[in-house]
Design a protein around this motif. Sequence first.
Motif, short mmCIF file in Angstrom:
data_model
loop_
_atom_site.label_atom_id
_atom_site.label_comp_id
_atom_site.label_asym_id
_atom_site.label_seq_id
_atom_site.Cartn_x
_atom_site.Cartn_y
_atom_site.Cartn_z
N ASP A 110 0.82 -1.24 -0.03
CA ASP A 110 -0.03 -0.07 -0.12
C ASP A 110 0.87 1.35 -0.04
O ASP A 110 0.46 2.33 0.75
CB ASP A 110 -0.76 -0.02 1.16
CG ASP A 110 -2.04 1.20 1.11
OD1 ASP A 110 -2.39 1.27 -0.24
OD2 ASP A 110 -2.73 1.30 1.98
N ARG A 111 1.89 1.29 -0.67
CA ARG A 111 2.91 2.37 -1.00
C ARG A 111 3.03 2.64 -2.39
O ARG A 111 3.85 2.38 -3.13
CB ARG A 111 4.16 2.06 -0.38
CG ARG A 111 4.03 1.95 1.27
CD ARG A 111 4.06 3.55 1.81
NE ARG A 111 5.09 4.47 1.44
CZ ARG A 111 6.09 4.47 1.85
NH1 ARG A 111 6.60 3.94 3.36
NH2 ARG A 111 7.18 5.46 1.59
N ARG A 112 2.03 3.25 -2.86
CA ARG A 112 1.89 3.62 -4.61
C ARG A 112 3.30 4.28 -4.75
O ARG A 112 3.85 4.46 -5.95
CB ARG A 112 0.86 4.17 -4.99
CG ARG A 112 -0.48 3.29 -5.04
CD ARG A 112 -1.09 2.94 -4.07
NE ARG A 112 -1.77 4.23 -3.24
CZ ARG A 112 -2.56 4.57 -3.37
NH1 ARG A 112 -3.81 4.26 -4.20
NH2 ARG A 112 -3.34 5.71 -2.44
N ASP A 113 3.73 5.06 -3.84
CA ASP A 113 5.09 6.08 -4.14
C ASP A 113 6.23 5.31 -4.18
O ASP A 113 7.25 5.97 -4.65
CB ASP A 113 5.04 7.09 -2.84
CG ASP A 113 5.29 6.43 -1.48
OD1 ASP A 113 5.13 5.29 -1.37
OD2 ASP A 113 5.71 7.05 -0.69
N TYR A 114 6.32 3.92 -4.19
CA TYR A 114 7.33 3.13 -4.43
C TYR A 114 7.48 3.22 -5.85
O TYR A 114 8.94 3.11 -6.28
CB TYR A 114 7.13 1.70 -4.07
CG TYR A 114 7.42 1.32 -2.72
CD1 TYR A 114 7.59 2.31 -1.59
CD2 TYR A 114 7.49 0.16 -2.30
CE1 TYR A 114 7.85 1.89 -0.42
CE2 TYR A 114 7.40 -0.34 -0.76
CZ TYR A 114 7.71 0.50 -0.06
OH TYR A 114 7.77 0.12 1.00
N ALA A 115 6.76 3.75 -6.59
CA ALA A 115 7.05 3.97 -8.07
C ALA A 115 8.03 5.08 -8.21
O ALA A 115 8.88 4.85 -9.38
CB ALA A 115 5.69 4.63 -8.82
N ASP A 116 8.32 6.11 -7.35
CA ASP A 116 9.51 6.69 -7.54
C ASP A 116 10.85 6.22 -7.58
O ASP A 116 11.80 6.47 -8.09
CB ASP A 116 9.36 7.92 -6.34
CG ASP A 116 8.46 8.88 -6.43
OD1 ASP A 116 7.86 8.90 -7.41
OD2 ASP A 116 7.90 9.53 -5.20
N GLY A 117 10.93 5.01 -6.63
CA GLY A 117 12.11 4.15 -6.69
C GLY A 117 12.57 3.48 -7.98
O GLY A 117 13.68 3.06 -8.01
N VAL A 118 11.58 3.26 -8.87
CA VAL A 118 11.98 2.80 -10.14
C VAL A 118 12.31 3.65 -11.40
O VAL A 118 12.56 3.12 -12.37
CB VAL A 118 10.93 1.69 -10.39
CG1 VAL A 118 9.60 2.28 -11.05
CG2 VAL A 118 11.45 0.49 -11.29
N TRP A 119 12.18 4.92 -11.06
CA TRP A 119 12.25 5.93 -12.24
C TRP A 119 13.76 5.88 -12.60
O TRP A 119 13.93 5.79 -13.74
CB TRP A 119 11.83 7.21 -11.62
CG TRP A 119 12.11 8.49 -12.59
CD1 TRP A 119 12.88 9.26 -12.61
CD2 TRP A 119 11.35 8.44 -14.09
NE1 TRP A 119 12.88 10.15 -13.70
CE2 TRP A 119 11.96 9.63 -14.59
CE3 TRP A 119 10.55 7.84 -14.66
CZ2 TRP A 119 11.48 10.08 -15.83
CZ3 TRP A 119 9.93 8.15 -15.93
CH2 TRP A 119 10.51 9.63 -16.42
N GLY A 120 14.62 6.24 -11.66
CA GLY A 120 15.88 6.18 -12.33
C GLY A 120 16.52 4.70 -12.75
O GLY A 120 17.01 4.89 -13.80
#
Length: 265
Positions: free
Chosen positions: A34-44
């Motif tokens: 339930d941490r949709r902000d984990y998406a930030d971790g795969v950008w780079g």
Amino acid sequence: MGVDLKNLRRVAVASAAVTTVLQSATAVIALKKDRRDYADGVWGPGLAAIAITSAALGSGNRLRRWSLAAAVTAWSVRLERQMLSRLGRHDEEDPRYTEFLEGASTAGVVGKVFVTQGLSQLLVSAPVQVAAACGLPRSARRWLFPVGIAVMAGGAIIEALADQQKDRFQQRDDDDKPDVLDTGLWGWSRHPNYFGDSLVWDGAFVAAAASAPATWTIPAPALMSYLLVYATGAKRTERRMQSRPGYRDYQRRVSLFFPWPPTGD
């Protein structure tokens, strides 16, 4: 010089496959936690994976494709360290994601966040992919390659320095700490980290544009600038900062994105 279309298709298909795997794996973990902000971790890492895949499978100029891969990977490693640190400091989801995804179904979350981000990665990295399938011309145009790499390095330095200044400001705990960070790079731009990030991808385009076919990928850096200013970056941050004491005065004095000398009081 022309582009090897057969090789470009191979690079593009492989890049799409790598992106799909990374986004899918992140989506599974993010939804479970339930941490949709984990998406930030795969950008780079996603962009670095595309650059490395392009360099490995490309048939274009070897020095350029691996220089681009190295530059993107170096940028990604620093960004990822920062992202993981930020995600690890908080037990709850970034409010930006919570607000943006309010009421969204699982399919909606996957589409709005992970599919959209994957497509953005493929579009933003288009110059890197095209450059991997192109040779360098013998004309003076070939000098765009080192110029572009230099711009990437300069952008990465600006972004890293801005983030460092911001981290130091946030860690301060003294009576003299101002309400708003308005010194250093932050005295010339309200979002110098985003500006530096945009320069990295402007430089990637310039390096790729040493080969004429890559000139057609100019929508890629334009998209990155749009994302950084309007979609997920500066403008969204501005909305959250409006109520902070002193911020409206800061907005009046300091440029939003492009660095510019601050105006007087």
